[in-house]
Design a protein around this motif. Structure first.
Motif, mmCIF file in Angstrom:
data_model
loop_
_atom_site.group_PDB
_atom_site.id
_atom_site.type_symbol
_atom_site.label_atom_id
_atom_site.label_comp_id
_atom_site.label_asym_id
_atom_site.label_seq_id
_atom_site.Cartn_x
_atom_site.Cartn_y
_atom_site.Cartn_z
ATOM 1 N N PRO A 179 -59.558 -58.867 -11.651
ATOM 2 C CA PRO A 179 -60.808 -59.508 -12.086
ATOM 3 C C PRO A 179 -61.309 -60.562 -11.107
ATOM 4 N N VAL A 180 -60.377 -61.252 -10.441
ATOM 5 C CA VAL A 180 -60.790 -62.260 -9.449
ATOM 6 C C VAL A 180 -61.502 -61.597 -8.269
ATOM 7 N N SER A 181 -60.923 -60.494 -7.781
ATOM 8 C CA SER A 181 -61.538 -59.799 -6.648
ATOM 9 C C SER A 181 -62.868 -59.159 -7.039
ATOM 10 N N VAL A 182 -62.984 -58.675 -8.291
ATOM 11 C CA VAL A 182 -64.261 -58.118 -8.757
ATOM 12 C C VAL A 182 -65.338 -59.197 -8.743
ATOM 13 N N LEU A 183 -64.981 -60.385 -9.198
ATOM 14 C CA LEU A 183 -65.934 -61.494 -9.190
ATOM 15 C C LEU A 183 -66.341 -61.850 -7.765
ATOM 16 N N MET A 184 -65.388 -61.880 -6.855
ATOM 17 C CA MET A 184 -65.703 -62.196 -5.458
ATOM 18 C C MET A 184 -66.567 -61.103 -4.827
ATOM 19 N N LEU A 185 -66.298 -59.845 -5.169
ATOM 20 C CA LEU A 185 -67.105 -58.749 -4.630
ATOM 21 C C LEU A 185 -68.545 -58.814 -5.119
ATOM 22 N N ILE A 186 -68.754 -59.323 -6.331
ATOM 23 C CA ILE A 186 -70.110 -59.448 -6.882
ATOM 24 C C ILE A 186 -70.917 -60.486 -6.112
ATOM 25 N N VAL A 187 -70.281 -61.602 -5.754
ATOM 26 C CA VAL A 187 -71.018 -62.683 -5.093
ATOM 27 C C VAL A 187 -71.068 -62.530 -3.577
#
Length: 431
Positions: free
Chosen positions: A80-88
């Motif tokens: 979930p952390v990497s998904v959030l970083m990929l979004i931004v």
């Protein structure tokens, strides 16, 4: 020797492969970063930076291979952390080579996709090991959601990474014996989507392309240059010309041709001064130029041996999670290495994939070391390989070097028989 056996535990073959790749990396990156060194006041700065990341990764390997593999599901928290970083990342990320793949936090630059790859492998291995709690349909759905979202977020800025990651995840699902019917439907849908995508890249006119994202035109150009060489590459006399479009591929071919059988020796390569990514995407071409076909085959065999050894480790694992985890890590490293080599020898279009543990890098080098640390931990705690020094000394006495046990019958044969057998013999002896 005793210190080495205590410090480097786990599968010895994996350690040897890791050491050879690190050695090749230091030598070839030092040679291939000459263009960067010329631009720095300190000529040693590029290799010192790379060696620092390798040293930090080596420390991570030493730490991780002492951690029991049952604790590795904690890496799922990175998903979930990497998904959030990929979004931004597309909005606040750093633009490099016409793509927003990097984030910078507190002065540290990294690629969120590298953490997403690691988390996805652990996520799939964990789900495949929970057959007693989830049905195959549930596992397939959860994997498709988690990995699918991750790959969709990676795809706009790094198509090759998204394609490679989903391919490795698909192989893990196949090895995990998920229903073939579902995997077949998924493969059919992916092939159809890929075909439509290639057709769009091939036939979309330039007037429409300029309104699409910049990466679309980049992919379109790479595909066209690979399948249809431009007529402008050949002059009126039939001589091949190096242009801006074929610049990288042409110099990679020159490097391979100059290498011959035994190469020009490290530091004597010339194409490192012409290839823009000689230390990363095209480092395999520099390896062949300086070490020859012999060196290129040796590097290839190191990765093939890694894959074979990972399979042997997986077969010795009693539990499902370490088995799928070590297979996923091995497949990801080897598939990425093969993709890098295929680009260097012009078997596939340019992808931008670095060679794991060999190419110059920061995030990719550290994450590659984490893969090796996980593999060594699984070999030690999951497959019980390389733990001979941890056995009880009393158990070791039963080995080949211990003295054999002595039976009572053998003792009786050694001691002289002085006792009379009958009463008459006893009477005679007393007289």
């Amino acid at each position: 020797m005793d210190l080495a056996s205590k410090l480097f535990k786990g599968d010895r073959v994996i350690w040897i492969i890791f050491m050879f790749l690190c050695l090749i990396s230091v030598v070839e990156v030092f040679s291939a970063t000459s263009t960067i060194a010329y631009k720095n006041a300190n000529h040693w700065a590029p290799i010192v930076r790379h060696a620092t990341f390798l040293l930090g990764g080596f420390v991570l390997v030493l730490l991780l291979h002492n951690v029991p593999c049952r604790f590795f599901p904690v890496f799922i928290l990175l998903l979930p952390v990497s998904v959030l970083m990929l979004i931004v990342t597309p909005f606040v990320g750093i633009n490099a080579n016409d793509a927003h793949r990097w984030l910078e936090i507190f002065g540290i630059q990294f690629q969120p996709s590298e953490f997403a790859k690691l988390a996805s492998i652990v996520f799939i291995a964990f789900l495949l090991s929970k057959r007693s709690k989830f049905t195959d349909d549930q596992i397939f759905k959860y994997i498709l959601i988690g990995v699918g979202i991750t790959c969709v977020l990676i795809l706009p800025e790094n198509f090759s990474t998204a394609f490679m990651l989903f391919g490795v995840c698909f192989l893990m699902m196949f090895i995990g014996q998920l229903p073939l019917k579902k995997l077949g439907k998924l493969a059919g849908i992916l092939i159809l989507c890929l075909t439509v995508f290639i057709v769009l890249l091939r036939f979309t006119p330039a007037g429409v392309t300029r309104y699409l994202p910049d990466r679309f035109s980049t992919w379109q150009g790479r595909l066209e240059r690979f399948f249809e060489p431009h007529e402008s590459d050949i002059d009126a006399n039939g001589v091949y010309k190096i242009t801006d479009d074929n610049y990288q591929v042409s110099h990679a071919k020159i490097a391979i041709a100059r290498g011959g059988v035994f190469g020009q020796l490290p530091g004597h390569g010339q194409q490192r001064d012409f290839l823009p990514q000689a230390y990363s995407d095209f480092i395999y071409a520099i390896i062949i130029e300086e070490l020859g076909v012999v060196g290129g085959v040796f590097v290839l065999m190191l990765y093939i041996m890694l894959l074979v050894r990972v399979g042997m480790i997986a077969r010795k694992c009693d539990k499902a999670f370490p088995k799928y985890l070590v297979l996923g890590c091995g497949l990801l490293v080897v598939v990425q290495a093969l993709a890098n080599m295929a680009v260097a020898v012009n078997l596939i279009p340019v992808t931008g994939q670095p060679m794991p543990l060999v190419s110059r890098g920061g995030t990719s080098t550290v994450i590659s070391c984490i893969y090796f640390g996980i593999i060594l931990s699984v070999s030690r705690f999951g497959a019980n390989m390389g733990n001979e020094e941890d056995e009880d000394p009393e158990d070791e006495t039963e080995g080949a070097g211990a003295a054999p046990a002595i039976t009572e019958e053998e003792i009786s044969n050694w001691v002289p028989d002085t006792q009379p057998e009958t009463e008459e013999q006893f009477a005679t002896e007393t007289k």
